[in-house]
Scaffold this motif. Sequence first.
Motif, PDB file in Angstrom:
ATOM      1  N   LYS A   1       0.431   5.208  -6.763  1.00  0.00           N
ATOM      2  CA  LYS A   1      -0.557   5.231  -7.851  1.00  0.00           C
ATOM      3  C   LYS A   1      -1.613   4.163  -7.613  1.00  0.00           C
ATOM      4  O   LYS A   1      -2.767   4.328  -7.982  1.00  0.00           O
ATOM      5  N   PHE A   2      -1.222   3.067  -6.983  1.00  0.00           N
ATOM      6  CA  PHE A   2      -2.156   1.978  -6.705  1.00  0.00           C
ATOM      7  C   PHE A   2      -2.879   2.175  -5.381  1.00  0.00           C
ATOM      8  O   PHE A   2      -4.095   2.198  -5.331  1.00  0.00           O
ATOM      9  N   VAL A   3      -2.122   2.257  -4.311  1.00  0.00           N
ATOM     10  CA  VAL A   3      -2.734   2.212  -2.978  1.00  0.00           C
ATOM     11  C   VAL A   3      -3.248   3.566  -2.508  1.00  0.00           C
ATOM     12  O   VAL A   3      -4.078   3.628  -1.614  1.00  0.00           O
ATOM     13  N   GLN A   4      -2.743   4.639  -3.073  1.00  0.00           N
ATOM     14  CA  GLN A   4      -3.187   5.997  -2.776  1.00  0.00           C
ATOM     15  C   GLN A   4      -3.224   6.283  -1.270  1.00  0.00           C
ATOM     16  O   GLN A   4      -4.160   6.863  -0.745  1.00  0.00           O
ATOM     17  N   ASP A   5      -2.159   5.833  -0.617  1.00  0.00           N
ATOM     18  CA  ASP A   5      -2.000   6.077   0.813  1.00  0.00           C
ATOM     19  C   ASP A   5      -0.499   6.191   1.093  1.00  0.00           C
ATOM     20  O   ASP A   5       0.259   5.254   0.820  1.00  0.00           O
ATOM     21  N   LYS A   6      -0.106   7.341   1.649  1.00  0.00           N
ATOM     22  CA  LYS A   6       1.316   7.637   1.846  1.00  0.00           C
ATOM     23  C   LYS A   6       2.016   6.575   2.690  1.00  0.00           C
ATOM     24  O   LYS A   6       3.045   6.030   2.298  1.00  0.00           O
ATOM     25  N   GLU A   7       1.463   6.281   3.870  1.00  0.00           N
ATOM     26  CA  GLU A   7       2.111   5.322   4.770  1.00  0.00           C
ATOM     27  C   GLU A   7       2.191   3.925   4.164  1.00  0.00           C
ATOM     28  O   GLU A   7       3.235   3.266   4.256  1.00  0.00           O
ATOM     29  N   SER A   8       1.109   3.484   3.556  1.00  0.00           N
ATOM     30  CA  SER A   8       1.113   2.152   2.943  1.00  0.00           C
ATOM     31  C   SER A   8       2.126   2.074   1.811  1.00  0.00           C
ATOM     32  O   SER A   8       2.835   1.071   1.665  1.00  0.00           O
TER      33      SER A   8
END
Length: 197
Positions: free
Chosen positions: A39-46
């Motif tokens: 929800k925050f970073v909006q990046d799967k890997e991160s």
Amino acid sequence: MGTKELNELSRKICKEDDEIAFSKLFNYLYDRLYVFANKFVQDKESSEDIVADVFTKFWIGRKNTEIRNILNYLYTSVYNASVSHLNNLTLHGRQVYLQDIEIELEEYTFNPEVEMISNEEVTKINKAVAELPNQCRMILFLVRENNMKYKEVAQVLGISQKTVENQINIALKKIAAYLQIETDPIKQKALFVFMLA
């Protein structure tokens, strides 16, 4: 699994080096924490890295950590790691604040158990929620989708319980105004049950 069972797993991990308890805790909470981070970073890997790092740090520091509520501890750790990740991405060291983070909630769906809210009103609720300030949406996400109590949300986000209560009230008032039901106490109560059930 309830808070009591999760805290018992945490106790076994910290006091008895119980790898099976760690595996159970990891398997039970990983997906929820991943969704929260994303929800925050909006990046799967991160998001995957953040959750894995939080669990790794928990395992490594288990002997030196006194944890009363493992759920709060892990959510707070994921929140802090997510904000730290975002701060590392920003230019010129600009700090990221909760109100700066865009949060998308799952859309509400019609629930026949709540007969006072119609399908049309559910569509309006989704539109109203999308227009809420970021902090309101994050708090709604934690309360509604993660079944967290106001006190737990306050601990995770590092804000007061009163702020959580105020943000929920702001959200409900704005949604009631959007639905034009500010003067109908029965519909307001139905809205409250629908939003937070």
